[in-house]
Scaffold this active site. Sequence first.
Site, PDB file in Angstrom:
ATOM      1  N   TYR A 242     -14.099 -43.280 -26.956  1.00  0.00           N
ATOM      2  CA  TYR A 242     -14.720 -42.424 -27.968  1.00  0.00           C
ATOM      3  C   TYR A 242     -16.160 -42.872 -28.211  1.00  0.00           C
ATOM      4  CZ  TYR A 242     -15.973 -40.739 -32.600  1.00  0.00           C
ATOM      5  OH  TYR A 242     -16.641 -40.169 -33.657  1.00  0.00           O
TER       6      TYR A 242
HETATM    7  O1  LIG Z   1     -17.252 -44.452 -38.384  1.00  0.00           O
HETATM    8  C1  LIG Z   1     -16.946 -43.940 -37.340  1.00  0.00           C
HETATM    9  O2  LIG Z   1     -17.768 -43.830 -36.465  1.00  0.00           O
HETATM   10  C2  LIG Z   1     -15.556 -43.471 -37.079  1.00  0.00           C
HETATM   11  O3  LIG Z   1     -14.808 -43.581 -38.273  1.00  0.00           O
HETATM   12  C3  LIG Z   1     -13.448 -43.328 -38.118  1.00  0.00           C
HETATM   13  O4  LIG Z   1     -12.867 -44.346 -37.318  1.00  0.00           O
HETATM   14  P1  LIG Z   1     -12.254 -45.596 -38.074  1.00  0.00           P
HETATM   15  O5  LIG Z   1     -13.291 -46.351 -38.801  1.00  0.00           O
HETATM   16  O6  LIG Z   1     -11.453 -46.323 -37.062  1.00  0.00           O
HETATM   17  O7  LIG Z   1     -11.343 -44.901 -39.193  1.00  0.00           O
HETATM   18  P2  LIG Z   1      -9.781 -44.925 -39.455  1.00  0.00           P
HETATM   19  O8  LIG Z   1      -9.030 -44.461 -38.283  1.00  0.00           O
HETATM   20  O9  LIG Z   1      -9.553 -44.226 -40.721  1.00  0.00           O
HETATM   21  O10 LIG Z   1      -9.483 -46.485 -39.637  1.00  0.00           O
HETATM   22  C4  LIG Z   1     -10.016 -47.203 -40.721  1.00  0.00           C
HETATM   23  C5  LIG Z   1      -9.522 -48.620 -40.707  1.00  0.00           C
HETATM   24  O11 LIG Z   1      -8.109 -48.618 -40.935  1.00  0.00           O
HETATM   25  C6  LIG Z   1      -7.452 -49.340 -39.916  1.00  0.00           C
HETATM   26  N1  LIG Z   1      -6.135 -48.734 -39.688  1.00  0.00           N
HETATM   27  C7  LIG Z   1      -6.024 -47.504 -39.155  1.00  0.00           C
HETATM   28  C8  LIG Z   1      -4.807 -46.916 -38.969  1.00  0.00           C
HETATM   29  C9  LIG Z   1      -3.663 -47.618 -39.307  1.00  0.00           C
HETATM   30  O12 LIG Z   1      -2.504 -47.144 -39.150  1.00  0.00           O
HETATM   31  N2  LIG Z   1      -3.782 -48.859 -39.834  1.00  0.00           N
HETATM   32  C10 LIG Z   1      -4.999 -49.434 -40.050  1.00  0.00           C
HETATM   33  O13 LIG Z   1      -5.065 -50.563 -40.525  1.00  0.00           O
HETATM   34  C11 LIG Z   1      -8.362 -49.293 -38.720  1.00  0.00           C
HETATM   35  O14 LIG Z   1      -8.113 -50.397 -37.886  1.00  0.00           O
HETATM   36  C12 LIG Z   1      -9.716 -49.329 -39.374  1.00  0.00           C
HETATM   37  O15 LIG Z   1     -10.093 -50.638 -39.613  1.00  0.00           O
HETATM   38  C13 LIG Z   1     -13.207 -41.963 -37.475  1.00  0.00           C
HETATM   39  O16 LIG Z   1     -11.845 -41.783 -37.160  1.00  0.00           O
HETATM   40  C14 LIG Z   1     -14.059 -41.734 -36.259  1.00  0.00           C
HETATM   41  O17 LIG Z   1     -13.906 -40.411 -35.810  1.00  0.00           O
HETATM   42  C15 LIG Z   1     -15.471 -42.032 -36.647  1.00  0.00           C
HETATM   43  O18 LIG Z   1     -16.375 -41.751 -35.671  1.00  0.00           O
END
Ligand SMILES: O=C(O)[C@H]1O[C@H](OP(=O)(O)OP(=O)(O)OC[C@H]2O[C@@H](n3ccc(=O)[nH]c3=O)[C@H](O)[C@@H]2O)[C@H](O)[C@@H](O)[C@@H]1O
Length: 431
Positions: A242
Site C-alpha cells: 500500500y
Molecule cells: O495514515 C495512513 O497513512 C493510513 O492510516 C490508516 O492505516 P493505520 O494507521 O494502519 O490505521 P488502522 O488500520 O486503523 O490501525 C491503527 C492502529 O491500530 C492497530 N491495530 C489495527 C487493527 C487491529 O485489529 N488491531 C490493532 O492494534 C494498527 O497496528 C495501528 O497501529 C489507514 O487504514 C490507511 O488507509 C492510511 O493511509
Amino acid sequence: MPSLEDELFPSTPGKFKIDRNHTMNRQFHRCFASTSTMFLWALFLVALTASYLSFQSFVDSGSRYFTASWGGIQWEKQIRNSAQIRRSNGKSVLVTGAAGFVGTHVSLALKKRGDGVVGIDNFNNYYDPSLKKARKSLLNNHGIFIVEGDINDARLIARLFDIVAFTHVMHLAAQAGVRYAMENPHSYVHSNIAGLVTLLEACKSANPQPSVVWASSSSVYGLNEKVPFSESDRTDQPASLYAATKKAGEEITHTYNHIYGLSITGLRFFTVYGPWGRPDMAYFSFTRNILQGKPITVYRGKNRVDLARDFTYIDDIVKGCVGSLDTSGKSTGSGGKKRGPAPYRIFNLGNTSPVTVPTLVSILERHLKVKAKRNFVDMPGNGDVPFTHANISLAQRELGYKPTTDLATGLKKFVKWYLSYYGYNHGKAVN
Ligand SMILES: O=C(O)[C@H]1O[C@H](OP(=O)(O)OP(=O)(O)OC[C@H]2O[C@@H](n3ccc(=O)[nH]c3=O)[C@H](O)[C@@H]2O)[C@H](O)[C@@H](O)[C@@H]1O
C-alpha cells in the site's frame, strides 16, 4: 498492357494461367474471374464485419468490466447541475472516491460553500457498500451527483471533462488499508497506480487543465525513525505494498507536473477517523466488537512497546484539503503540452500528537460505556509501522492548516454518529 484479369490473377504457373487464343476458354475465365472477384470482395466484407463485431464486443466487455451505466441526456444534465458554481470565484471540482469517507466530507464542505461538485465512485466491496450508498444518499440530498464508475475507465473520465471544464480534481479514490495489501495486492496496482495514471492522462489532455490535489499517505514514511516525520524525510523504505503504491503515486504525479505542467498537491494523511468513517480501520472495528461483546486484537511492537498513531480528525483533514484546493495554483499546460512550470507540493496532514492504541481503546470504552476484551498480540509482519507522528509546520505555513480536535473529542463525535447510524439504543442495536 496487362488486362484486368492479369492484374487480378497474375500469370503464375498452374491454376489460373489464361489461354488468350481460345474464346470459350476466355469466356469461361472471364466468368470465373468475375465470380472470383465477387468472392474476394465477399471475403473482404466478411472479414471487415467480423473485425467490427469483435471490436464492438471488446468495447462492450470493457464497459461491462467497468460496470458502466452512464451516458444519456438526463445523466449529463445531472452532472451539469451538480457542477454548477454558486459563489463568485467558485470552483468546479471533480471528486474521485466521493462515496468514500474523506470524499464524502470534502464534497459536502465544497458544496456548502458554493463550489460545483461532481463525484465519481466505483462502489467496490472492499468494505460494506451499503455504507457507501448511504453516503451517496447524503450527498444527493445536498445536490451532489455521484457518477458510478471506475477511474480506470478512460472513456468515462474523458466524457466528464467534455461535459464540465473542471477547475480542480480532488483525487481521493484509492485502494486503502495497509494490511489488506497482502491479501489482494493487485487491487492496489489497479486503483493506486493504473487508475491514477488514467486520471492524470485525462487531466493532462483537458482544456483547460485542472489543478490536482490527491491523497497520498503517512505510510510513505515506512521505516523512517526520525520524528516527527517531515516532508523532506526519506520515503524510500515502504513497509507495505500500500505504502509503495502511494509513494509511486508521488513519483508519477511528479512526472505529470514536469512533462505536462499539471499543478499537483499530494497530501500525506495521518490515520484519519470520524463519523461516516471506514469500517476496516481499528477505531471503527474496535467500536463494533466492543458493542457486540467480542474481543479486540491489540497489536504490540518489539519488546511489547505500544503502537501509536497520529490520529487525525476528519474535519481537520477537510480543512487541509480545502486549503490545498484554494492555494493550488494553476496548471500551465494546454493541448497536452506544458507551457511553463506549475506548482508541485507535498504536505503532511496530521494531528501532530500521537496516541497509543491502548489509549484509543480506553477512550472508546469511556464513550461507549462498555468494557473491551483486549487480546494483546505481537505485531505481525504485515506492513504495519510502530508509530507515526506528523510535523505539520509546512502545511501550517502554506495552507493555514491547524488541527483543533484531539482524539477524545473526535472519538466522542464518532461514537455518537456510530450509535445513531447503526440504530443503537442504550448499547443495543434496534435494527
Ligand atoms: O495514515 C495512513 O497513512 C493510513 O492510516 C490508516 O492505516 P493505520 O494507521 O494502519 O490505521 P488502522 O488500520 O486503523 O490501525 C491503527 C492502529 O491500530 C492497530 N491495530 C489495527 C487493527 C487491529 O485489529 N488491531 C490493532 O492494534 C494498527 O497496528 C495501528 O497501529 C489507514 O487504514 C490507511 O488507509 C492510511 O493511509
